[in-house]
Scaffold this motif. Structure first.
Motif, PDB file in Angstrom:
ATOM      1  N   ARG A 229      -3.473  12.725 -21.569  1.00 57.14           N
ATOM      2  CA  ARG A 229      -3.935  11.660 -20.670  1.00 57.14           C
ATOM      3  C   ARG A 229      -5.393  11.312 -20.976  1.00 57.14           C
ATOM      4  N   THR A 230      -5.709  10.048 -20.856  1.00 60.46           N
ATOM      5  CA  THR A 230      -7.089   9.634 -21.091  1.00 60.46           C
ATOM      6  C   THR A 230      -7.799   9.337 -19.775  1.00 60.46           C
ATOM      7  N   LEU A 231      -7.084   9.449 -18.672  1.00 60.97           N
ATOM      8  CA  LEU A 231      -7.693   9.228 -17.356  1.00 60.97           C
ATOM      9  C   LEU A 231      -8.881  10.165 -17.171  1.00 60.97           C
ATOM     10  N   ILE A 232      -9.956   9.647 -16.618  1.00 63.07           N
ATOM     11  CA  ILE A 232     -11.161  10.455 -16.403  1.00 63.07           C
ATOM     12  C   ILE A 232     -10.824  11.637 -15.484  1.00 63.07           C
ATOM     13  N   ARG A 233     -11.509  12.757 -15.729  1.00 67.08           N
ATOM     14  CA  ARG A 233     -11.254  13.934 -14.894  1.00 67.08           C
ATOM     15  C   ARG A 233     -12.454  14.234 -13.993  1.00 67.08           C
TER      16      ARG A 233
ATOM     17  N   ASP B  75       0.828  -1.211   0.000  1.00 70.11           N
ATOM     18  CA  ASP B  75       0.000   0.000   0.000  1.00 70.11           C
ATOM     19  C   ASP B  75       0.861   1.260   0.000  1.00 70.11           C
ATOM     20  N   ILE B  76       1.946   1.217   0.776  1.00 68.22           N
ATOM     21  CA  ILE B  76       2.849   2.366   0.808  1.00 68.22           C
ATOM     22  C   ILE B  76       3.505   2.541  -0.560  1.00 68.22           C
ATOM     23  N   ASP B  77       3.833   1.424  -1.209  1.00 67.00           N
ATOM     24  CA  ASP B  77       4.395   1.495  -2.564  1.00 67.00           C
ATOM     25  C   ASP B  77       3.392   2.126  -3.526  1.00 67.00           C
ATOM     26  N   LEU B  78       2.139   1.696  -3.401  1.00 67.74           N
ATOM     27  CA  LEU B  78       1.086   2.248  -4.252  1.00 67.74           C
ATOM     28  C   LEU B  78       0.924   3.745  -4.012  1.00 67.74           C
ATOM     29  N   TRP B  79       0.913   4.114  -2.747  1.00 66.51           N
ATOM     30  CA  TRP B  79       0.746   5.521  -2.375  1.00 66.51           C
ATOM     31  C   TRP B  79       1.911   6.345  -2.942  1.00 66.51           C
ATOM     32  N   SER B  80       3.116   5.817  -2.787  1.00 63.20           N
ATOM     33  CA  SER B  80       4.300   6.504  -3.315  1.00 63.20           C
ATOM     34  C   SER B  80       4.164   6.681  -4.823  1.00 63.20           C
ATOM     35  N   GLU B  81       3.658   5.639  -5.474  1.00 64.42           N
ATOM     36  CA  GLU B  81       3.514   5.650  -6.925  1.00 64.42           C
ATOM     37  C   GLU B  81       2.522   6.738  -7.377  1.00 64.42           C
ATOM     38  N   VAL B  82       1.335   6.767  -6.769  1.00 65.06           N
ATOM     39  CA  VAL B  82       0.348   7.765  -7.217  1.00 65.06           C
ATOM     40  C   VAL B  82       0.784   9.182  -6.848  1.00 65.06           C
TER      41      VAL B  82
ATOM     42  N   PHE C 246      -6.672   8.778 -10.764  1.00 69.24           N
ATOM     43  CA  PHE C 246      -5.825   7.618 -11.063  1.00 69.24           C
ATOM     44  C   PHE C 246      -6.703   6.367 -10.983  1.00 69.24           C
ATOM     45  N   GLU C 247      -7.509   6.225 -12.047  1.00 68.38           N
ATOM     46  CA  GLU C 247      -8.590   5.244 -12.007  1.00 68.38           C
ATOM     47  C   GLU C 247      -8.120   3.812 -12.178  1.00 68.38           C
TER      48      GLU C 247
END
Ligand SMILES: [Zn+2]
Lengths: 423, 143
Positions: A305-309, A97-104, A248-249
């Motif tokens: 970016r195609t990520l939803i806004r 989870d910390i890795d994920l958090w760092s990533e986003v 970050f969907e």
């Protein structure tokens, strides 16, 4: 990434999340049973509508560790989200989870232009609050220099900002404005500053505030969104286009619901944001009702970016009023009233439904600036306020002047609104 | 000659007038004349008192919104036609009257008429030219 491919990944992750929640979190196990659903019922993304919502109250009742889906030994960090009432809610993190958090968070800071050579002055509070450490982890993931100065001590902030040549500032937007004010008072020359971007969040703010911050600090002010219940900051972040926050969907699945009917609303419609974690390990959260009001926007952004806004948050569903089908927030009315000279910021909103149509009455305390010995003049003032409010919120309003000190003083928002409609 | 009048904002609620009058009574302020303009939503209480500044202070301490403003006070004989004559003068001069109220002074057996023209200075000029006796603030306070 194209939409089909993303949906495929989202579905796989959603199915995995639902399964882990059902098997490991007693709360979800019970809720699923009550609704007669099983993880296998999630065959497509739209099946998410079958799943129960999770509210802040549900999390509070699970205090402290009732929502954890992993054994204690796998938890390496906890944070809390302060509540205005009762116990806080707890968020637990595994190493993944910390890795994920760092990533986003690294993604978010990169969107603000952060790279290895940048110096990030992080004035979010370090501690149980997720702001400080969230930015910290992201900055370290990028390899930027993080200045973990935390909140407060404005004089020192300004000294460090100049001496260290801070390029990116991370704090709440209101603190950014305060910093700008102090910089001006201390006569700090803009040439002494190397700021290029600011990552501002953790509270509601406006485009007017953005303009003011950008002008006074000479940087690009960007909006970041997140919440401890989901992970912390890093759920969504604005790109340089400043036309909404990219969610970050691939990690957080967004929905918009009508907070009254709880029915899903399509992109482009304003409503309450509901988030489901897709990759959280320690604490999978299904359909968390954020209470934040926003609109989702589909389609490619000029940034590529195609990520939803999502739009910037404009209110909380707890305060939301629906009058003749139009969504109105007390904060909108307050903002509009504050633009009128000589008006005391004491007001009360009364909603009635005399026949079939809602009526919105705004009671405002009379002040010497509004009052005169002539009826004609007082009625003109009343009409002026009514027309001003109608322009600002798009609804016909009846304004009633009341005597000073006759309205309840602010003790939270609830007291500002009296809803006499019978539903 | 202008005289000071105080205007008080009143909500259209039971007991508001009484609260204002009571506050003045407790401060020993004698109301010389009073009028109320009423709408469906609010009222404006207008008062002539010996010491308008003091009355304003007392009412403000009791959370009322108060304004001090100028009006014209004239003396007319307390008999039929007195007021008619004054209004005739103002009408002929094309003066806009916002409001008007009157009270009778016992000692002199004269009626005092309070007039608020849209343009106070013009109103005073017109009345003076017609030789209407205007009252000063002192006259009011010694009534
Ligand atoms: Zn973009």
């Amino acid at each position: 990434m194209d939409e089909e491919k993303r949906k495929e990944i989202q579905l796989k992750r959603l199915q995995d999340t639902v399964k882990r929640a059902y098997e490991n979190v007693p709360y979800y196990h019970r809720r699923f049973n009550e609704l007669g659903i099983e993880p296998e019922d999630i065959e497509g993304l739209e099946d998410i509508k079958k799943l129960p919502f999770t509210t802040k109250q549900d999390l509070r009742e699970a205090y402290p560790f009732g929502m954890f889906a992993v054994p204690d030994e796998d938890i390496i960090e906890v944070h809390t989200s302060s509540g205005t009432t009762g116990k806080p809610t707890v968020s637990g993190y595994t190493q993944k989870d910390i890795d994920l958090w760092s990533e986003v968070m690294a993604r978010a800071l990169t969107m603000a232009g952060a790279g290895r050579r940048d110096r990030i002055q992080n004035c979010y509070g370090y501690g149980l609050f997720t702001g400080g450490l969230g930015v910290h982890y992201g900055a370290q993931r990028i390899g930027a220099t993080v200045i973990p100065i935390s909140a407060g001590n404005t004089k020192r902030q300004i000294e460090i900002m100049q001496d260290f040549g801070t390029t990116i500032l991370t704090c709440t937007p209101s603190y950014a404005l305060y910093l700008a004010e102090v910089l001006q008072k201390e006569n700090v020359k803009m040439d002494n500053l190397k700021l290029k971007a600011g990552v501002f969040g953790a509270e509601m703010w406006t485009e007017e505030m953005r303009d003011a911050i950008e002008e006074r600090l000479g940087l690009t002010a960007l909006n970041i969104y997140g919440l401890t219940e989901i992970i912390g900051p890093g759920v969504a972040m604005e790109c340089q286009e400043k036309n909404g926050l990219h969610i970050f969907e691939d990690h957080f699945y967004p929905e918009i619901i009508d907070p009254e009917t709880l029915k899903n609303l399509p992109p482009g419609k304003k409503g309450e944001l509901v988030l489901t974690t897709l990759t959280r390990e320690a604490m999978p959260i299904i359909r968390f009702r954020t209470r934040d009001i926003t609109t989702l926007r589909k389609g490619e952004c000029p940034c590529g970016r195609t990520l939803i806004r999502m739009d910037r948050i404009t209110g909380r569903s707890d305060d939301m009023l629906k009058i003749r089908g139009v969504i109105v927030f007390p904060s909108q009315i307050e903002e509009a009233l504050l633009k009128i000279n000589g008006l005391e910021p004491h007001y009360q909103i009364v909603v009635t439904r005399p026949k079939y149509l809602d009526e919105l009455e705004v009671q405002v305390e009379a002040s010497p600036a509004l009052f005169s010995d002539e009826v004609k003049h007082v009625e003109e003032v009343k009409k002026m306020i009514e027309e001003h409010l109608q322009r600002e919120i798009g609804l016909r309003v009846n304004v009633t002047l009341v005597e000073p000190e006759s309205l309840p003083r602010s003790e939270g928002k609830a007291i500002r609104v009296i809803d006499k409609r019978k539903f | 000659m202008k005289v000071k009048q105080i205007s008080v904002f009143l909500e259209n609620k039971k007991g508001r007038l009484k609260k204002a009058v009571h506050a003045l009574a407790k401060a020993n302020i004698n109301i010389r004349a009073l009028s109320i303009a009423d709408t469906s939503e609010f009222g404006i209480l207008r008062l002539m008192v010996p010491d308008p500044e003091l009355a304003k202070k007392v009412l403000e301490e009791n959370n009322f919104v108060v304004k001090l403003n100028d009006v014209i006070a004239v003396e007319v004989p307390d008999r039929p036609g007195g007021l008619d004559k004054i209004l005739g003068i103002l009408t002929r001069a094309d003066m806009n009257v916002e409001y008007i109220y009157a009270f009778v002074e016992k000692k002199s057996e004269k009626a005092i008429v309070v007039i608020r023209t849209e343009d106070i200075d013009e109103g005073i000029k017109v009345l003076k030219e017609a030789n209407v006796p205007l009252l000063s603030s002192e006259d009011i306070s010694t009534l």
